[in-house]
Design an enzyme around this catalytic site. Sequence first.
Site, PDB file in Angstrom:
ATOM      1  N   CYS A  54      30.837  23.016  93.231  1.00  0.00           N
ATOM      2  CA  CYS A  54      30.106  24.257  92.980  1.00  0.00           C
ATOM      3  C   CYS A  54      31.018  25.279  92.307  1.00  0.00           C
ATOM      4  O   CYS A  54      32.068  25.646  92.834  1.00  0.00           O
ATOM      5  CB  CYS A  54      29.563  24.806  94.297  1.00  0.00           C
ATOM      6  SG  CYS A  54      28.838  26.435  94.110  1.00  0.00           S
ATOM      7  N   HIS A  91      22.734  33.526  94.648  1.00  0.00           N
ATOM      8  CA  HIS A  91      23.327  34.718  94.037  1.00  0.00           C
ATOM      9  C   HIS A  91      22.229  35.701  93.669  1.00  0.00           C
ATOM     10  O   HIS A  91      21.110  35.325  93.334  1.00  0.00           O
ATOM     11  CB  HIS A  91      24.161  34.362  92.797  1.00  0.00           C
ATOM     12  CG  HIS A  91      23.421  33.564  91.770  1.00  0.00           C
ATOM     13  ND1 HIS A  91      23.259  32.196  91.872  1.00  0.00           N
ATOM     14  CD2 HIS A  91      22.787  33.925  90.626  1.00  0.00           C
ATOM     15  CE1 HIS A  91      22.564  31.762  90.838  1.00  0.00           C
ATOM     16  NE2 HIS A  91      22.254  32.796  90.062  1.00  0.00           N
ATOM     17  N   THR A 117      20.371  28.374  87.299  1.00  0.00           N
ATOM     18  CA  THR A 117      21.276  27.393  86.685  1.00  0.00           C
ATOM     19  C   THR A 117      22.473  27.077  87.566  1.00  0.00           C
ATOM     20  O   THR A 117      23.062  26.009  87.446  1.00  0.00           O
ATOM     21  CB  THR A 117      21.786  27.886  85.319  1.00  0.00           C
ATOM     22  OG1 THR A 117      22.427  29.161  85.496  1.00  0.00           O
ATOM     23  CG2 THR A 117      20.653  28.013  84.315  1.00  0.00           C
ATOM     24  N   ASN A 127      16.976  34.189  91.130  1.00  0.00           N
ATOM     25  CA  ASN A 127      16.256  33.018  90.648  1.00  0.00           C
ATOM     26  C   ASN A 127      16.389  31.927  91.701  1.00  0.00           C
ATOM     27  O   ASN A 127      17.491  31.662  92.183  1.00  0.00           O
ATOM     28  CB  ASN A 127      16.840  32.539  89.311  1.00  0.00           C
ATOM     29  CG  ASN A 127      16.624  33.542  88.200  1.00  0.00           C
ATOM     30  OD1 ASN A 127      15.562  34.142  88.090  1.00  0.00           O
ATOM     31  ND2 ASN A 127      17.648  33.758  87.381  1.00  0.00           N
ATOM     32  N   ASP A 170      29.222  39.018  85.677  1.00  0.00           N
ATOM     33  CA  ASP A 170      28.652  37.824  85.058  1.00  0.00           C
ATOM     34  C   ASP A 170      29.392  37.526  83.751  1.00  0.00           C
ATOM     35  O   ASP A 170      29.703  38.440  82.982  1.00  0.00           O
ATOM     36  CB  ASP A 170      27.152  38.027  84.791  1.00  0.00           C
ATOM     37  CG  ASP A 170      26.431  36.728  84.518  1.00  0.00           C
ATOM     38  OD1 ASP A 170      25.634  36.302  85.361  1.00  0.00           O
ATOM     39  OD2 ASP A 170      26.675  36.121  83.443  1.00  0.00           O
ATOM     40  N   HIS A 200      28.409  28.387 101.182  1.00  0.00           N
ATOM     41  CA  HIS A 200      27.588  27.727 100.166  1.00  0.00           C
ATOM     42  C   HIS A 200      26.160  27.537 100.669  1.00  0.00           C
ATOM     43  O   HIS A 200      25.904  26.766 101.577  1.00  0.00           O
ATOM     44  CB  HIS A 200      28.176  26.374  99.759  1.00  0.00           C
ATOM     45  CG  HIS A 200      27.358  25.712  98.692  1.00  0.00           C
ATOM     46  ND1 HIS A 200      27.517  25.990  97.352  1.00  0.00           N
ATOM     47  CD2 HIS A 200      26.327  24.832  98.762  1.00  0.00           C
ATOM     48  CE1 HIS A 200      26.641  25.304  96.651  1.00  0.00           C
ATOM     49  NE2 HIS A 200      25.903  24.582  97.483  1.00  0.00           N
ATOM     50  N   GLY A 251      14.514  29.371  86.449  1.00  0.00           N
ATOM     51  CA  GLY A 251      15.636  29.571  85.533  1.00  0.00           C
ATOM     52  C   GLY A 251      16.985  29.523  86.224  1.00  0.00           C
ATOM     53  O   GLY A 251      18.014  29.764  85.599  1.00  0.00           O
TER      54      GLY A 251
END
Length: 113
Positions: A4, A100, A95, A87, A30, A46, A93
Amino acid sequence: MNNCIFCKIIKGEIPSQKIYEDDLVYAFHDIAPAAPVHILIIPKTHIPCLQETEPTHQALLGHILLTAKKLASELGVAEEGYRIVNNCGEKSGQTVFHLHFHLLAGDTFSKLV
Ligand code: AMP
Ligand code: ZN
């Protein structure tokens, strides 16, 4: 979670522009900002996505949002306003499959909702 990318960021194995960290959460810029202010706030544990959270994560989820509020103030965007985005799942979307929340500000956003 070995593979990850966000777990690796938390561990310092991948560089990031950290903006805040405490026992529970990590926040950083970001890498491909979608707005002048684009921060990601992630739990240090996680969790793949919001759908994988449990009632035991209640305090953690609250802490993430309170952290977003605090960072918005510190970044000077609280007054003008900001958007929090999560998301969840491929069709949304998402990814990176480590929970987060995006904190977006400094722009006007199209009104999806
Ligand atoms: P999402 O599309 O909601 O899963 O959001 C994932 C976000 O992670 C995207 O906005 C990416 O630009 C961002 N991202 C991916 N890799 C990195 C990285 N190494 N450092 C910072 N942000 C990243
Ligand atoms: Zn992870």
